[in-house]
Design an enzyme around this catalytic site. Structure first.
Site, PDB file in Angstrom:
ATOM      1  N   LYS A   1      40.507  19.808  -0.895  1.00 24.40           N
ATOM      2  CA  LYS A   1      41.130  19.577  -2.203  1.00 24.40           C
ATOM      3  C   LYS A   1      40.937  20.802  -3.086  1.00 24.40           C
ATOM      4  O   LYS A   1      39.859  21.406  -3.111  1.00 24.40           O
ATOM      5  CB  LYS A   1      40.505  18.340  -2.836  1.00 24.40           C
TER       6      LYS A   1
ATOM      7  N   SER B   1      43.168  11.191  -7.327  1.00 23.17           N
ATOM      8  CA  SER B   1      43.724  12.509  -7.570  1.00 23.17           C
ATOM      9  C   SER B   1      43.846  13.339  -6.300  1.00 23.17           C
ATOM     10  O   SER B   1      44.512  14.373  -6.281  1.00 23.17           O
ATOM     11  CB  SER B   1      42.855  13.258  -8.588  1.00 23.17           C
TER      12      SER B   1
ATOM     13  N   SER C   1      39.376   8.413  -6.661  1.00 26.39           N
ATOM     14  CA  SER C   1      40.256   9.427  -6.086  1.00 26.39           C
ATOM     15  C   SER C   1      40.068   9.642  -4.597  1.00 26.39           C
ATOM     16  O   SER C   1      40.911  10.261  -3.950  1.00 26.39           O
ATOM     17  CB  SER C   1      40.061  10.754  -6.811  1.00 26.39           C
TER      18      SER C   1
END
Length: 592
Positions: free
Chosen positions: A75, A149, A173
Site C-alpha cells: 500500500k 482505504s 481498511s
C-alpha cells in the site's frame, strides 16, 4: 504465459519442481498489464529490477525463507526503498531511502516487491474511491466499491496479480476491502507489526495489515512480520508463535444478538451471516448472542474528538502549505480536527475507557467474536451521490476494533444467494491473534464453488501438498509405488465434479487421461498428502501430454492433480462411462 495460481503452496510446488522466480515475475507483470486497470497500482517496479531481485534469491529453501519467490504489493502509505510514497496525494510524494521494517522483513523472507498500490487518500475512508488517481475496479463486480482505504492491495490479490499485499488498518481498511473482493484480510493486534515507515492516519490505532487468497498465506506473512521493533514506540511484544493449531473441544464465540445486528435493509447479507452461525453449530461451537450496543458506541468515538484531532495532527505540517491538495471528501473528514480542544480529546479518552470496561465484562468467558465483515454492499454510484453515509455504514463492524485493541481476520465464506461474496470477521483480544487461525481456516473452507466442504473430509497438514490421482498411481495400480517412495499418505477417496471425461491413453504402463469437459461426468480419484519437496520430485518427470492443474472434487476441495491435453485424446478411447480407472481396468482384466 504460465497459467499458475499465485497462492504460496502452488508457487512453492512449482519452484520445488524447477520453475525459476524470474518466470513468475514475468507472469505477474503480464497480469498487471492484462488487468487493464490503472487504478490498482500507483507504481510498478521496472522489469529489470524485479528480475534482479529474483536472481539475487538464494537457492529455494521455504523452511529458511517462507515467502521465497512470492510476488507482493505494498500500500502506498508504506515506505518501499526507491519507490515513491504518495498516500494518493501527488503533492505529498517523496522517495524513501529505506524500506519500512515490515517491507524489509518481507524481503528477508524471500518476497519480491512488485509495486505500490492505490488507496483512499491518507488512508481516510472505507470505500476506495477517495483518490485523485483512477479508482480500482472491484475484482468481482465493478459496480461495487473496491473498499478502502487499502483498495489497490485488496484488488491486486483478488485478481491474482500478487500472492500477498500489505495494507493498513485503522478503522477497517484491512478488512472491508477483503470482504468486498472475496479474500482474506488479517488485522493484527496493535503493535504486533512495526508501523515505522508508515505514514500515519491515527498513529495510536494504526496497524499494518495483510491481504491473501488463503488463511494459510495470510498467516505465513504475519508470522514473518510480527516481530517486536524497539525502534517503534508503539510496538508491543506480541509473538506470532502463540497460535492454536487445532480448535479446542469446547469453544464459545460471541455474536451480535438479533436485536443489535445491523444490515441496513440487506436481507441477503443477514441470511448469509445466519448461515455461518449455523455452520458454527455444525462444528460444535457455541454461538453466544451478546448486545453489541457498547461496540457501536465505541465506534462512534472514532470520528469525533480525540481521533479526528489525531488525524489532523498527522498531516498538519503538510496542510499548512498544501490544503488544496486534499481530496474534497478527505478534507471534510480531517479539517474539523483543526479546531478540537484538548478538553474534548480527554473527554473522548475517558469515554473510551468506560466502554472498554463494559466490553471486557461482556466478552468475559468468550474465546472470540464473530461479526459480519460488512453490513451491506455499497455501489460506486451510491458513494458518488453520498460520499459519507455509505462509507460510515461499511464501518459498522470494524470501527470499534482498534479502539478496543482487538485483533481480527476477515475470511470468505459461502457466496450469498445472489452470487456476491460471503464473509465474516473473527475477532479476539489483543495479543490473541493465533486463536483465530483454526476457526478461520475451517470457515474459509466453505467458500468453495459449491459453498461447502464437509467437516469430515481428511485434509493435508499445513506443511503438506494434496495430490489427486486418477489412474496408475492409485492404490494397487502399476505406479502406486512412486507415491510410497516419497512417503506419501492416502487421505481419502472422492469423485470429481461432473465436469470431466476419462480416456485410456496409449503406452505402457496403461494409464488414463483426465480432461475437463462441459459434457463430463464424476470420476473416481484418490487424494494423497506429501511434502512440497516430494511433490516436486514426483511431478518433475511428468511428460506431455500430462500436466498438473487444479481438480474440482465433489467434497468441495480443489487439490492438484494429473490432467491431459485435449489434443492427446483425439484418438484415445473414451472410458468415462466406467466412472474411473479402477472399474475400467477390472473390466479389461475380466475380458482377457
Amino acid at each position: 504465459m504460465l497459467d499458475l495460481e499465485f497462492d504460496r503452496a502452488t508457487l512453492h510446488r512449482a519452484y520445488a519442481s524447477g520453475l525459476g522466480p524470474g518466470a513468475v515475475v514475468d507472469v505477474a507483470l503480464n497480469r498487471v498489464v492484462a488487468a487493464d486497470d490503472p487504478g490498482i497500482f500507483l507504481h510498478v517496479a521496472a522489469a529489470e529490477a524485479l528480475h534482479a531481485a529474483a536472481q539475487a534469491l538464494p537457492p529455494f529453501d521455504p523452511a529458511a525463507l517462507p515467502l521465497w519467490g512470492l510476488p507482493v504489493a505494498v500500500k502506498d502509505n508504506i515506505d518501499v526503498r526507491l519507490m515513491p510514497t504518495t498516500c494518493a496525494c501527488p503533492a505529498f510524494a517523496y522517495l524513501p531511502d529505506d524500506d519500512a521494517p515490515a517491507v524489509a522483513r518481507l524481503r528477508e523472507a524471500g518476497a519480491i516487491i512488485v509495486g505500490k498500490t492505490n488507496l483512499d487518500q491518507f488512508a481516510t475512508g472505507l470505500v476506495g474511491v477517495r483518490t485523485p488517481y483512477p479508482v480500482p475496479r472491484n475484482a468481482l463486480d465493478p459496480a461495487i466499491v473496491p473498499g478502502g482505504s487499502s483498495s489497490g492491495s485488496a484488488v491486486a490479490v483478488a485478481r491474482g496479480l500478487v500472492t500477498l499485499a500489505l495494507g493498513t488498518d485503522t478503522a477497517g481498511s484491512g478488512r472491508v476491502p477483503a470482504a468486498l473482493n472475496g479474500i482474506v484480510g488479517l488485522k493484527p493486534s496493535l503493535g504486533a507489526i512495526s508501523t515505522r515507515g508508515v505514514v500515519p492516519a491515527c498513529r495510536t490505532l494504526d496497524c499494518v495489515s495483510v491481504f491473501a487468497a488463503t488463511v494459510a498465506d495470510a498467516w505465513s506473512a504475519y508470522a514473518v512480520l510480527a516481530r517486536y521493533d524497539e525502534g517503534d514506540p508503539y510496538a508491543r511484544p506480541r509473538a506470532a508463535s502463540r497460535a492454536w493449531t487445532t480448535m479446542p473441544t469446547v469453544m464459545r464465540i460471541g455474536v451480535p444478538n438479533a436485536a443489535s445486528r445491523r444490515f441496513f435493509g440487506d436481507d441477503l447479507q443477514a441470511a448469509a451471516f445466519a448461515s455461518v452461525m449455523t455452520k458454527l453449530e455444525e462444528l460444535g461451537i457455541d454461538a453466544v448472542p451478546i448486545d453489541f450496543s457498547p461496540f457501536y458506541q465505541t465506534a462512534a468515538l472514532l470520528y469525533e474528538g480525540a481521533w479526528v484531532a489525531e488525524r489532523y495532527a498527522t498531516v498538519e505540517s503538510f496542510l499548512k502549505e498544501h490544503s488544496e491538495a486534499l481530496h474534497p471528501t478527505t478534507a471534510t473528514i480531517i479539517e474539523p480536527g483543526r479546531n478540537l480542544t484538548a478538553v474534548e480529546a480527554f473527554r473522548g479518552h475517558y469515554r473510551l475507557e468506560e466502554l472498554r470496561r463494559t466490553v471486557a465484562i461482556a466478552i468475559a468467558g468468550l474465546d472470540a467474536l464473530m461479526v459480519p465483515s460488512i453490513p451491506r454492499f455499497v455501489t460506486v454510484a451510491e458513494v458518488l451521490e453520498d460520499p459519507i453515509g455509505p462509507n460510515s455504514q461499511l464501518g459498522t463492524y470494524t470501527n470499534f476494533v482498534n479502539l478496543l485493541d482487538l485483533c481480527g481476520m476477515t475470511v470468505p465464506t459461502a457466496p450469498r444467494t445472489d452470487g456476491r461474496p460471503g464473509s465474516v470477521t473473527l475477532l479476539a483480544r489483543g495479543g490473541e491473534d493465533g486463536r483465530l487461525l483454526p476457526l478461520a481456516t475451517r470457515l474459509s473452507e466453505t467458500s468453495g464453488a459449491d459453498g461447502h466442504v464437509d467437516a469430515a473430509v481428511a485434509r493435508a497438514g499445513p506443511d503438506e501438498v494434496e495430490l489427486a490421482v486418477v489412474g496408475a498411481h492409485m492404490t494397487g495400480m502399476a505406479l502406486n509405488g512412486e507415491l510410497a517412495a516419497v512417503n506419501a499418505r492416502l487421505l481419502r477417496t472422492a469423485r470429481t465434479k461432473p465436469s470431466y471425461r476419462l480416456y485410456a491413453l496409449c503406452g505402457m504402463p496403461a494409464r488414463p487421461g483426465l480432461l475437463r469437459h462441459s459434457g463430463g461426468a464424476a470420476i473416481e480419484v484418490e487424494v494423497w498428502a506429501m511434502s512440497p519437496v516430494a511433490f516436486g520430485t514426483l511431478v518433475a518427470d511428468i511428460a506431455a501430454p500430462l500436466g498438473i492443474g487444479r481438480i474440482d472434487l465433489d467434497d468441495g476441495t480443489q487439490p492438484s492433480g494429473f490432467l491431459v491435453e485435449a489434443a492427446a485424446v483425439a484418438e484415445a478411447p473414451d472410458i468415462t462411462q466406467h466412472g474411473g480407472w479402477r472399474a475400467y481396468m477390472a473390466e479389461v482384466t475380466a475380458d482377457t
